[in-house]
Write a protein that holds these residues in place. Sequence first.
Motif, mmCIF file in Angstrom:
data_model
loop_
_atom_site.group_PDB
_atom_site.id
_atom_site.type_symbol
_atom_site.label_atom_id
_atom_site.label_comp_id
_atom_site.label_asym_id
_atom_site.label_seq_id
_atom_site.Cartn_x
_atom_site.Cartn_y
_atom_site.Cartn_z
ATOM 1 N N THR A 95 0.857 -1.177 0.000
ATOM 2 C CA THR A 95 0.000 0.000 0.000
ATOM 3 C C THR A 95 0.897 1.231 0.000
ATOM 4 O O THR A 95 1.813 1.316 0.804
ATOM 5 C CB THR A 95 -0.884 0.005 1.258
ATOM 6 N N TYR A 96 0.659 2.146 -0.932
ATOM 7 C CA TYR A 96 1.413 3.405 -0.927
ATOM 8 C C TYR A 96 0.694 4.405 -0.038
ATOM 9 O O TYR A 96 -0.528 4.462 -0.011
ATOM 10 C CB TYR A 96 1.511 3.995 -2.329
ATOM 11 N N GLY A 97 1.462 5.238 0.637
ATOM 12 C CA GLY A 97 0.875 6.297 1.459
ATOM 13 C C GLY A 97 0.237 5.723 2.698
ATOM 14 O O GLY A 97 0.268 4.508 2.947
ATOM 15 N N THR A 152 -3.872 1.028 -2.203
ATOM 16 C CA THR A 152 -3.378 -0.344 -2.219
ATOM 17 C C THR A 152 -3.159 -0.791 -3.649
ATOM 18 O O THR A 152 -4.092 -0.847 -4.444
ATOM 19 C CB THR A 152 -4.376 -1.282 -1.526
ATOM 20 N N VAL A 153 -1.913 -1.090 -3.971
ATOM 21 C CA VAL A 153 -1.582 -1.495 -5.332
ATOM 22 C C VAL A 153 -1.574 -3.012 -5.447
ATOM 23 O O VAL A 153 -2.089 -3.575 -6.408
ATOM 24 C CB VAL A 153 -0.210 -0.904 -5.732
ATOM 25 N N ILE A 154 -0.991 -3.657 -4.461
ATOM 26 C CA ILE A 154 -0.914 -5.119 -4.494
ATOM 27 C C ILE A 154 -1.599 -5.661 -3.252
ATOM 28 O O ILE A 154 -1.397 -5.136 -2.159
ATOM 29 C CB ILE A 154 0.558 -5.588 -4.503
ATOM 30 N N PRO A 205 -1.692 -5.823 -17.250
ATOM 31 C CA PRO A 205 -1.966 -4.488 -17.806
ATOM 32 C C PRO A 205 -1.097 -3.406 -17.167
ATOM 33 O O PRO A 205 -0.567 -3.587 -16.078
ATOM 34 C CB PRO A 205 -3.447 -4.264 -17.498
ATOM 35 N N SER A 206 -1.016 -2.316 -17.886
ATOM 36 C CA SER A 206 -0.207 -1.192 -17.411
ATOM 37 C C SER A 206 -0.773 -0.664 -16.096
ATOM 38 O O SER A 206 -1.981 -0.566 -15.928
ATOM 39 C CB SER A 206 -0.244 -0.099 -18.470
ATOM 40 N N GLY A 207 0.110 -0.331 -15.186
ATOM 41 C CA GLY A 207 -0.327 0.264 -13.927
ATOM 42 C C GLY A 207 -0.841 -0.720 -12.915
ATOM 43 O O GLY A 207 -1.329 -0.339 -11.861
ATOM 44 N N VAL A 208 -0.733 -2.024 -13.233
ATOM 45 C CA VAL A 208 -1.285 -3.009 -12.310
ATOM 46 C C VAL A 208 -0.413 -3.146 -11.075
ATOM 47 O O VAL A 208 -0.897 -3.519 -10.001
ATOM 48 C CB VAL A 208 -1.474 -4.359 -13.014
ATOM 49 N N GLY A 209 0.861 -2.840 -11.206
ATOM 50 C CA GLY A 209 1.737 -2.933 -10.048
ATOM 51 C C GLY A 209 2.928 -3.846 -10.254
ATOM 52 O O GLY A 209 3.527 -4.322 -9.311
ATOM 53 N N LYS A 210 3.296 -4.038 -11.499
ATOM 54 C CA LYS A 210 4.416 -4.930 -11.782
ATOM 55 C C LYS A 210 5.719 -4.325 -11.263
ATOM 56 O O LYS A 210 6.511 -4.997 -10.587
ATOM 57 C CB LYS A 210 4.512 -5.188 -13.293
ATOM 58 N N THR A 211 5.908 -3.046 -11.571
ATOM 59 C CA THR A 211 7.127 -2.388 -11.112
ATOM 60 C C THR A 211 7.165 -2.358 -9.587
ATOM 61 O O THR A 211 8.211 -2.593 -8.976
ATOM 62 C CB THR A 211 7.191 -0.962 -11.686
ATOM 63 N N THR A 212 6.019 -2.109 -9.001
ATOM 64 C CA THR A 212 5.939 -2.099 -7.548
ATOM 65 C C THR A 212 6.366 -3.441 -6.975
ATOM 66 O O THR A 212 7.150 -3.505 -6.024
ATOM 67 C CB THR A 212 4.494 -1.774 -7.133
ATOM 68 N N LEU A 213 5.878 -4.513 -7.576
ATOM 69 C CA LEU A 213 6.239 -5.853 -7.120
ATOM 70 C C LEU A 213 7.749 -6.044 -7.188
ATOM 71 O O LEU A 213 8.386 -6.490 -6.228
ATOM 72 C CB LEU A 213 5.521 -6.874 -8.005
ATOM 73 N N PHE A 228 16.133 -1.538 -14.352
ATOM 74 C CA PHE A 228 14.947 -0.707 -14.174
ATOM 75 C C PHE A 228 14.215 -0.472 -15.483
ATOM 76 O O PHE A 228 14.813 -0.487 -16.564
ATOM 77 C CB PHE A 228 15.348 0.645 -13.588
ATOM 78 N N GLN A 229 12.910 -0.222 -15.325
ATOM 79 C CA GLN A 229 12.086 0.099 -16.489
ATOM 80 C C GLN A 229 12.572 1.390 -17.138
ATOM 81 O O GLN A 229 12.689 1.492 -18.350
ATOM 82 C CB GLN A 229 10.633 0.247 -16.024
ATOM 83 N N ASP A 230 12.852 2.415 -16.278
ATOM 84 C CA ASP A 230 13.314 3.687 -16.823
ATOM 85 C C ASP A 230 14.817 3.623 -17.003
ATOM 86 O O ASP A 230 15.573 4.305 -16.325
ATOM 87 C CB ASP A 230 12.971 4.816 -15.860
HETATM 88 N N1 LIG Z 1 5.805 5.812 -5.217
HETATM 89 C C1 LIG Z 1 4.503 5.698 -5.451
HETATM 90 N N2 LIG Z 1 3.594 6.298 -4.620
HETATM 91 C C2 LIG Z 1 2.273 6.177 -4.828
HETATM 92 N N3 LIG Z 1 1.736 5.446 -5.822
HETATM 93 C C3 LIG Z 1 2.561 4.801 -6.687
HETATM 94 C C4 LIG Z 1 3.981 4.900 -6.538
HETATM 95 N N4 LIG Z 1 4.553 4.170 -7.525
HETATM 96 C C5 LIG Z 1 3.528 3.661 -8.248
HETATM 97 N N5 LIG Z 1 2.331 4.014 -7.741
HETATM 98 C C6 LIG Z 1 1.014 3.623 -8.253
HETATM 99 O O1 LIG Z 1 0.967 2.239 -8.186
HETATM 100 C C7 LIG Z 1 0.284 1.713 -9.306
HETATM 101 C C8 LIG Z 1 1.143 0.653 -9.956
HETATM 102 O O2 LIG Z 1 2.305 1.244 -10.518
HETATM 103 P P1 LIG Z 1 3.445 0.393 -11.201
HETATM 104 O O3 LIG Z 1 4.484 1.334 -11.698
HETATM 105 O O4 LIG Z 1 3.890 -0.663 -10.259
HETATM 106 O O5 LIG Z 1 2.671 -0.282 -12.419
HETATM 107 P P2 LIG Z 1 3.234 -1.181 -13.602
HETATM 108 O O6 LIG Z 1 2.459 -2.401 -13.592
HETATM 109 O O7 LIG Z 1 4.708 -1.283 -13.499
HETATM 110 O O8 LIG Z 1 2.838 -0.313 -14.871
HETATM 111 P P3 LIG Z 1 3.600 -0.190 -16.270
HETATM 112 O O9 LIG Z 1 3.315 -1.414 -17.035
HETATM 113 O O10 LIG Z 1 2.967 1.015 -16.905
HETATM 114 O O11 LIG Z 1 5.050 -0.005 -15.987
HETATM 115 C C9 LIG Z 1 -0.038 2.886 -10.205
HETATM 116 O O12 LIG Z 1 -1.393 3.202 -10.032
HETATM 117 C C10 LIG Z 1 0.821 3.996 -9.706
HETATM 118 O O13 LIG Z 1 0.169 5.211 -9.847
#
Ligand SMILES: Nc1ncnc2c1ncn2[C@@H]1O[C@H](COP(=O)(O)OP(=O)(O)OP(=O)(O)O)[C@@H](O)[C@H]1O
Lengths: 259, 284, 284, 309, 257
Positions: free
Chosen positions: C41-43, C50-52, C70-78, C111-113
């Motif tokens: 959970t962010y914040g 809650t992302v994951i 899908p994009s934004g699902v939280g893969k990078t977060t994971l 990293f992705q970026d």
């Molecule tokens: N540091 C952060 N603080 C708050 N929210 C965040 C933070 N990083 C990501 N998020 C949110 O978490 C969600 C998942 O982001 P994430 O980057 O993990 O997605 P992703 O699956 O990697 O997307 P993509 O395929 O576009 O790279 C998004 O809604 C994003 O806005």
Amino acid sequence: MRNPAIRNWVIGAGTPVLLLIIWWFLSADSTDPFFPPLETILVRFQELWLFEHFQSDVLLSLGNLFLGFAMAAVAGVALGFATALVPPVRWMIDPLIHFLRGIPPVALVPIFISLIGFGTQMRVTSIALAALFPTMIATVDGIRSVSNDLLDVAKVYRFSRKERVVNVLLPAAMPQIFSGLQVSLQVAFIVMIASEMLGSSQGIGAMTLLAQQSFMTADMWAGILLLGVIGFLVNVLFSLLKRKVLSWYIGSRRMARAA
Amino acid sequence: MSVRQAPSLPIPNRKSTMAQQPETRISATTPRLDVAHLAKTYGSGEKSHTVIEDLTFTVDAGEVVCIVGPSGVGKTTLLKCLAGLHPASSGRAAIDGRTISGPPPEMALVFQDYNRSLMPWLTVRKNLILPLRHLKLPAAELKERCDSALAAVGLSHAHNQYPWQLSGGMQQRVAIARALAYRPEILIMDEPFASVDAQTRFDLEDLCLKIRKDFNMTILVVTHDIDEAVYLADRVVVLGSRPARVLKVVDVDLPAPRDQITTRSLPEFARQRTEVLSLIKRPA
Amino acid sequence: MSVRQAPSLPIPNRKSTMAQQPETRISATTPRLDVAHLAKTYGSGEKSHTVIEDLTFTVDAGEVVCIVGPSGVGKTTLLKCLAGLHPASSGRAAIDGRTISGPPPEMALVFQDYNRSLMPWLTVRKNLILPLRHLKLPAAELKERCDSALAAVGLSHAHNQYPWQLSGGMQQRVAIARALAYRPEILIMDEPFASVDAQTRFDLEDLCLKIRKDFNMTILVVTHDIDEAVYLADRVVVLGSRPARVLKVVDVDLPAPRDQITTRSLPEFARQRTEVLSLIKRPA
Amino acid sequence: GGSGPAAAPAADGTTTLKVGTIGIGSDAGIRLAADKGYFKEQGLNVEISVIANPPAGIAAAQSGQIDLTYTPSIPLLNALSQNVPLKIIAAADGYKDGASEGTDLLRVDDTGLLVQQGSTINRPKDLEGKSVSVPARKAQLEVTVSKLVKDDGGDPAKVNWMVLDPSSALQSLNSGRVDAASLVAPFTSKAAAEGNRLLASPGVEFFEQGAIGLWVAGANTVKSKEKALQGFRAAIYKANAYANAHVDEAQQLSAEITKTDLDVVKSGAVNYWPEDVRIEDIERANKNLAELGFLSEPVKLPADVIFGK
Amino acid sequence: MKASIRPYAFSALGIAGALVIWQVLAVAKAAGNALPSATEVFATLATILGTGTFWSALGATLAIALLALAMAALAGVVLGLLIGSFESVRYATLAVLEFLKPVPPIVILPLAVLVLGPTAEMALFLVVFGCLLPIVMQTVDGVQGTDPVARDTARSYGMGQGEILARVVLPSAMPYIGTAMRVAAPAALVVTVVAGLLGGGPGLGQSIYQAQAAGDYASLYALVIVLGVLGLLFQGATRLAERRVLHWHESYREVVR
Ligand SMILES: Nc1ncnc2c1ncn2[C@@H]1O[C@H](COP(=O)(O)OP(=O)(O)OP(=O)(O)O)[C@@H](O)[C@H]1O
Ligand SMILES: Nc1ncnc2c1ncn2[C@@H]1O[C@H](COP(=O)(O)OP(=O)(O)OP(=O)(O)O)[C@@H](O)[C@H]1O
Ligand SMILES: [Mg+2]
Ligand SMILES: [Mg+2]
């Protein structure tokens, strides 16, 4: 205090208050002629600026500042566009502009005094001329750095010249124009003070210098305080304006950073 | 966020641009887009740098043509020549037989750097309207065009946001919507689906085929994704480096209503993509 | 520019990192990477997001696992949780049974970026050396590691250039080379091939399979490209939104030495990709 | 700040004194003391530097940046009224006793109030409502002209004071941008030469006689360099006497210092270099300042304000 | 070839035109005798350049400006790194810094003159005061602006706090510091001149004041021209230095692709 946001807020607001309190008590019994008690300074501040000289000096200074700055802003942006969009104009005045910009603006004040005299006219002219260059140069830079992609979009969708200037160049250059304007405002403020210190008997700068020269240190401190507050407030006002006009830019920057 | 809510007919009428142009103009023999011996050299003298040398291919009206080729080969350069942004150094590019010398009014271009081609100070809606201003359309039509274009790319909800408030993929879709709202007859897109996720990508690919069918639009797409090229195109132009030249134009013979799942699992699909793939894999 | 010149054995030895870790540590029952009921959970308070929520899967030693979603699902977060950059909100992620609480030394993350993760003020070689400084390696080994990692990604000629002097795809490869020079046991990559052209992409995919084979490296890759996921992976973890959860873990049964052209034209390949595709296409 | 390392005499027995002047004609006195070796006789090494204005000099002297500074009595009194600890060491310039009774005040007073030849201003009272230039506010010329106006039955508060450096003031007077200009030598004589009319000589009418310009030191310097200051005083007075006796030679120096033609200098006031500072002359200025309202009350001068008295 | 000469031709025309207008205005006594002619000014400039006082004034100006700039840079970067790295320090100093930032040094000039006198120390103090805050603020911004991805990269490879500060944060704050220095260097010159002109400090500012007070307009103009040239040199030098140090930064990259 466990919440970091509250803690930061307390630290942020508390430190300046603490500093003021320390100043108050450390200076309370001061007999040093140059560092009078803060209380004396504040009393003189209120006596001098809030009533007696408010209209004759404070408003006069501010009026000159805004008039000069406004003239510089309008002329600077207009000249900037002319310079950036018409290459011969640019080639012609570029070296002159860069040379004039190299001169410390305050050094021009004696020249204006000798040419125009010492009245309000001189002060406004000095302010306007000195503040012109930062805006003008920033405008030119802003226009030149507009991304080619945006210009290509304008071409592909066949914008007219006016549309290109108004809808692409001006907004795209706006962030730089505004940073130029902010520098101009600073310069205008400095030249306002300098022109009063050098050639006038009215205005906050003149009053402050006079207080210093007649060893009225509390008055001088009051003047410094007033000038500081004005410098700060003017900047705050400008920042508010900027935040309004450039909300898209500030937002996109923040977004780019957070990403 | 998803494109699936798009209404069934995203761009219901295009009378205002079509009305100005007689339908008879396209003869059976003149291709819509004709690139003949095109060459493009950047710079001059010592520093000159020939990117394209003698490129020839055509695009017929209503066709979808994809261009694939290695990075830096000159695909973007080619599109810019077609869009009238760069003059060709020699040879020519023509629309309906007219040599392109400036941006042609019947064409819209979706740029590769989508995030740099949107005006960051305008909301999504205003970005869409900006190129339409000088068409002097009635307000209702303006609104209708924006709404349907945004609906087509699944961004109806985002019309009041700024581009930088959107994800990369959404920005890309805004750029596509802007081109759609312009209602061009020829749509040129430079890697338009590069930064969208797989699902949205499929939807946008299908949107692309749909507008071609509904409006007989001529579409030229640059892509890095060979599967995408084969799925979308009537013909795939495979470019080799350097300077850029046409390695082969592959005709894609896949049945007409294409579908992401069935079309992609056809053996014919696999054959076609293998053909393009081996062209690319072969040392240039 | 191309990867094809890579020497046959890009990373000939990894004694320095391996020596510190006994080979016996990996029992047959403990998975290399173990994600159990992970939540993030962010914040906090009002603004929490809650992302994951309750994510569970494992990766065995020497496996290549791909994550799609899908994009934004939280893969990078994971991935950031796995790399120890963000603490998990609940549940746990573990390596060899040890819960991850900070960046694990045996892991490297691409990293992705990529363009933001390279230091623009350092040359390619110095970028590679930066993370190795505190290992206090002898100069010869430092050089050897850089050279072989750069050779592996086909960038030997670019070692003295700055990242920004390279194309996006080349930058991506520098980021991969940096991870290779670090000689991790576990390599995690976030959309590593997103901005390289098709040909280079194929080469990098094959490089990925090669390092897995040569060093028994455990590799976790996030990708948007379903074909790529199927081609690379032993297993594909399909994520659905939101909050992110595992839709299905698809076992990929494709014969071992994979090849870009033959493997991709197998009917089994088409079947597998259709399976993943329909999971993705299905409304979440 | 403080009384720095120069306090101890150097190896050769000389003490260094840093002196600030404002670069006017009467600096001929100190220049003569240096040129004729009077300082050396006293075991002094005097370094002269030019400062922008007397208050700046006072500040520098007080903080120990310099040892001595030139200041007219009015800025000194201002500083003393704010408890800035200062001591008068010697006289720098002033008026002969009985100078104010003379007829040609232009020849004794180096300050002057000038108007255009055809001006309707004929007496100080006429200055009410007119613009008058002064080199600095609340300083010598404003104070002295104010006294003229007041003594003539006018109200100095009604005068529109303009701060202008002397050359701008002269130019503004010629072009009519100011109605009257208060000037110091050599601009007084320049202005007269350009056809303007001398309305009054405010300096001599205010001070009447005695020392006006003073050499002043900070209290710290007085403590640490008492010997040297005695020497300084002796040398200055020797030079002052010489200057009074050899006016031509002094005027030659004045012309050099102010970068003016010798003729212009000669056509103006003849400087006078007093050889003593009398407390009553200072007190007179003190009283006048208070009466005009420039000081709320007369400064209580410390008994030892004049060094060595 | 022709196209590349044209800009220079126009520039020359512009400069010549300005000089001619100046000369004509001066000879026609458009502004009384307050506007000396261009020829007169350049003749005076030539004489001034031959005097020792000019060179010592120039030396004093340069010494003060450069010394103060160096002091401000060193102190500013150290303070900036400190403030930027610790959140509580940042919050504690925020209000004070934000208040002082828009206050130009000329505001405290009377105080500085009063306490320090018309001296080099006074000028030095003012210049440091004027240059320090922008450098501190920019450094703080730079520390804050460090790309989180770059930081995360360093962290994921197990780099320690100190190493990250020295090898990631400081280099990525360099462009900001460079910007601050580009602003601060000409400002240092300006403040030095102001300190001389209004505060009586040593250097060219004082020379200008003296020329003005003596009505020596030709010298006044000549000195202002010298300052203009000096200002250009300062700007050029900082730009050059910045380009060397920040050759890797976007704004200085030589486009290769
Ligand atoms: N540091 C952060 N603080 C708050 N929210 C965040 C933070 N990083 C990501 N998020 C949110 O978490 C969600 C998942 O982001 P994430 O980057 O993990 O997605 P992703 O699956 O990697 O997307 P993509 O395929 O576009 O790279 C998004 O809604 C994003 O806005
Ligand atoms: N304005 C320009 N001036 C000079 N050279 C250019 C310019 N634009 C592009 N080039 C060069 O032309 C070549 C082709 O560039 P282009 O952008 O057309 O490639 P591309 O095929 O679109 O590549 P990608 O797939 O990476 O987008 C490159 O070598 C590039 O450096
Ligand atoms: Mg391209
Ligand atoms: Mg991601």
